[in-house]
Design an enzyme around this catalytic site. Structure first.
Site, mmCIF file in Angstrom:
data_model
loop_
_atom_site.group_PDB
_atom_site.id
_atom_site.type_symbol
_atom_site.label_atom_id
_atom_site.label_comp_id
_atom_site.label_asym_id
_atom_site.label_seq_id
_atom_site.Cartn_x
_atom_site.Cartn_y
_atom_site.Cartn_z
ATOM 1 C CB CYS A 95 -0.943 -0.013 1.193
ATOM 2 S SG CYS A 95 -1.865 -1.547 1.286
ATOM 3 C CB CYS A 245 -12.236 -1.885 6.741
ATOM 4 S SG CYS A 245 -12.290 -3.046 8.118
ATOM 5 C CB ILE A 248 -12.613 -3.058 -2.456
ATOM 6 C CG1 ILE A 248 -12.233 -4.097 -1.398
ATOM 7 C CG2 ILE A 248 -12.153 -3.485 -3.847
ATOM 8 C CD1 ILE A 248 -13.041 -5.381 -1.478
ATOM 9 C CE LYS A 367 -14.783 3.687 6.870
ATOM 10 N NZ LYS A 367 -15.391 3.522 5.539
ATOM 11 C CG HIS A 371 -6.374 2.008 0.641
ATOM 12 N ND1 HIS A 371 -5.214 2.570 0.156
ATOM 13 C CD2 HIS A 371 -5.976 0.981 1.447
ATOM 14 C CE1 HIS A 371 -4.170 1.903 0.644
ATOM 15 N NE2 HIS A 371 -4.602 0.942 1.418
#
Lengths: 425, 139
Positions: A95, A245, A248, A367, A371
């Site tokens: 990442c 989390c 996607i 968030k 991402h």
């Protein structure tokens, strides 16, 4: 002991930058996404840039191999953007891939090897199933020990760190929820964010949907009550739930770098790179027993402040790697903005809100902005560049003068970390 | 002549005998799992294999509701969750391993940081791999 002084051979400036729209787009592959970011980055150069001036490309990408079945991405991007035969290199650091790509570009310009460089990042994630995506992201861990033996996923690794933090400092899920609420609130002002909806907006949408479906209308008292509801916010790996989390995402990001000397040929608002640092670490099992803080982040931060000759108190605006809400809390401590154990209260107290003393993730963060893992590092840096050069439109911070900004990009559970500090001249 | 370095193969060979095999640095005494050829603490290459007793404490843990595919294959799901942890062994090394709750009264709620645990070696019923899997159980 490392005693050599870190400095750039010559000054490096950002003269343009952009991100594609972040979200799930079934019709766009990584070439389409990169084109979107590149074309806008070129047009963001105030006084214009001729594409033939670009001498090299550094493209961050975690795993187009797994997500798209396509390796060897560097040359494809050079070709697709019409820049072949210019040298193009794909950089991988999970990442942190495009934090690394940015750093490679900075070093290429600083060294005198190139005068104008394109750095970017791209990830097309949504073509894989959710289970496939989780497996692919877990490839960034120590696979035999953490996944095969212990059944860890990426959220689970961060969850274990979070359990250690919560146990040591006596914090609870409310502190995590406050980070999600803040970053979603920031995402409202970012038209390119995957979610430009506040948690309150999402809550209202869910209630309206239930009503339309003829189901019992849920009565949540407030956002915290909504996030407590495991039907609305299911468990992923305790204590982390879905709203803890990053999503996607498909997306790309792009920045154009040149020398500080040449920067005024392209723009009146010169922003320079005054620190570029990177540190590595092994898996959590090598951290000596303290998993409440990420060692590579602490080291990269300390070296960045030394390189820039500034302190955390001098920084005006920050983008941190909030791949999980708990990660933002660790990040603002590792970067020296809060004492260990005090970062948890920052969002609750409003210190890191967009109008607070230290705005953190005004873009919406990972968030809410989204991402696309390989694109994140450069997306963060182009946000800081926009804020420092007054190009952040509706989300421009206006309650304080912005001189210095910092971006923190993490690969894996801190196996790789980059810290960059930018300055408005 | 080829030089043999200590490595992860030694760890798996240990598991087949029901042992936790780590590396110990002869220079600084630091212990690592899985065993490694070069000491991460002091860079010495004077490493020996050392069998650990397998007692330690949980330093971080989680109950996993969305499992990776290797755990889905073992029957875990959102409705059938498992606990996994980072365990610091009393003899120095730290390792990621499952907390085995099967056949015990424990559930994820009782697991906490600082809890004492002991190693067990689970033979895979389907023989999906040769060596047993290292897990920990609350003591």
């Amino acid at each position: 002991m490392r005693t050599q002084k870190r400095k750039l051979g010559r000054g490096v400036a950002i003269v343009g930058g952009a991100m594609s729209h972040f979200g799930r787009s079934s019709k766009k592959n990584s070439r389409d996404l990169m084109t979107e970011a590149y074309v806008e980055a070129l047009s963001s150069v105030e006084l214009g840039m001729d594409p033939t001036e670009i001498e090299a490309l550094y493209i961050g990408n975690f795993s187009s191999d797994l997500f798209e079945g396509q390796s060897h991405l560097g040359h494809l991007m050079a070709d697709w953007l019409g820049l072949a035969p210019k040298p193009a290199t794909r950089i991988e650091g999970a990442c942190a891939s495009s934090g690394l790509a940015f750093r490679q570009g900075v070093m290429a310009v600083a060294s005198g090897m190139h005068d104008v460089v394109l750095v970017g990042g791209v990830e097309k994630m949504s073509a894989a199933s959710t289970e496939g995506t989780q497996d692919y992201l877990a490839k960034a861990s120590d696979v035999p020990m953490e996944v095969d033996q212990a059944g860890f996923t990426f959220p689970a690794l961060y969850a274990a760190m979070s359990s250690a933090y919560m146990s040591r400092y006596g914090t609870d899920r409310k502190h995590l929820m406050a980070v999600a609420i803040k970053n979603h609130q920031n995402g409202v002002l970012n038209p390119k964010a995957q979610f430009n909806l506040s948690v309150l907006d999402i809550m209202g949408g869910r209630a309206a949907q239930a009503k339309r479906d003829g189901k019992a209308t849920p009565h949540w008292r407030d956002e915290y009550d909504f996030l407590q509801d495991t039907d609305a916010n299911p468990l992923v790996a305790s204590p982390l739930h879905l709203f803890d989390c990053a999503p996607i995402t498909d997306g790309a990001s792009c920045i154009l770098l040149t020398t500080e000397m040449a920067a005024r040929r392209y723009t009146e608002d010169v922003v320079t790179v005054i620190a570029s640092t990177q540190a590595s670490a092994g898996p959590m099992s090598t951290w000596g027993g303290d998993i409440t803080s990420i060692p590579s982040a602490r080291i990269a931060a300390r070296e960045a402040y030394e390189m820039a000759r500034v302190t955390p108190a001098d920084i005006d605006v920050v983008e941190v790697h909030d791949c999980f809400t708990s990660a933002e809390i660790l990040a603002i401590e590792d970067l020296g903005f809060f004492e260990p154990g005090k970062g948890a209260g920052a969002s609750v107290d409003g210190q890191t809100n967009r109008c607070g003393d230290l705005p953190v993730n005004v873009s919406g963060g990972l968030k809410a902005k989204g991402h696309p893992v390989g694109a994140t590092g450069v997306a963060q840096l182009q946000e800081i560049w926009r804020q420092l050069s007054g190009k952040a439109d509706e989300r421009q911070i206006t309650h304080k003068d912005l001189k210095l900004g910092l971006a923190h990009n993490v690969g894996g559970t801190g196996g790789t970390c980059t810290v960059h500090i930018l300055e408005r001249k | 002549m080829t030089v043999k370095f200590i490595g992860i193969t030694d760890y798996y060979e240990g598991l087949t005998k029901g042992k936790i095999v780590a590396s110990k640095c002869n220079k600084c005494d630091d212990v690592y799992l899985p065993p490694r050829p070069i000491c991460s603490t002091c860079q010495a290459r004077d490493m020996i294999l050392k069998e650990l007793r397998g007692e330690g404490r949980i330093i971080g843990h989680t109950t996993v509701a969305v499992p990776p595919s290797n755990m889905v294959d073992k029957g875990f799901s959102y409705d059938r969750r498992y606990v996994t942890a980072i365990v610091a062994l009393d003899q120095g090394a730290i390792i990621a391993a499952l907390i085995d709750m099967i056949g015990s009264e424990y559930d994820g709620e009782v697991i906490h940081v600082g809890m004492a645990v002991r190693a067990h070696f689970l033979v895979q019923p389907d023989r999906s791999q040769n060596e047993p899997v290292l897990v920990f159980r609350p003591m």
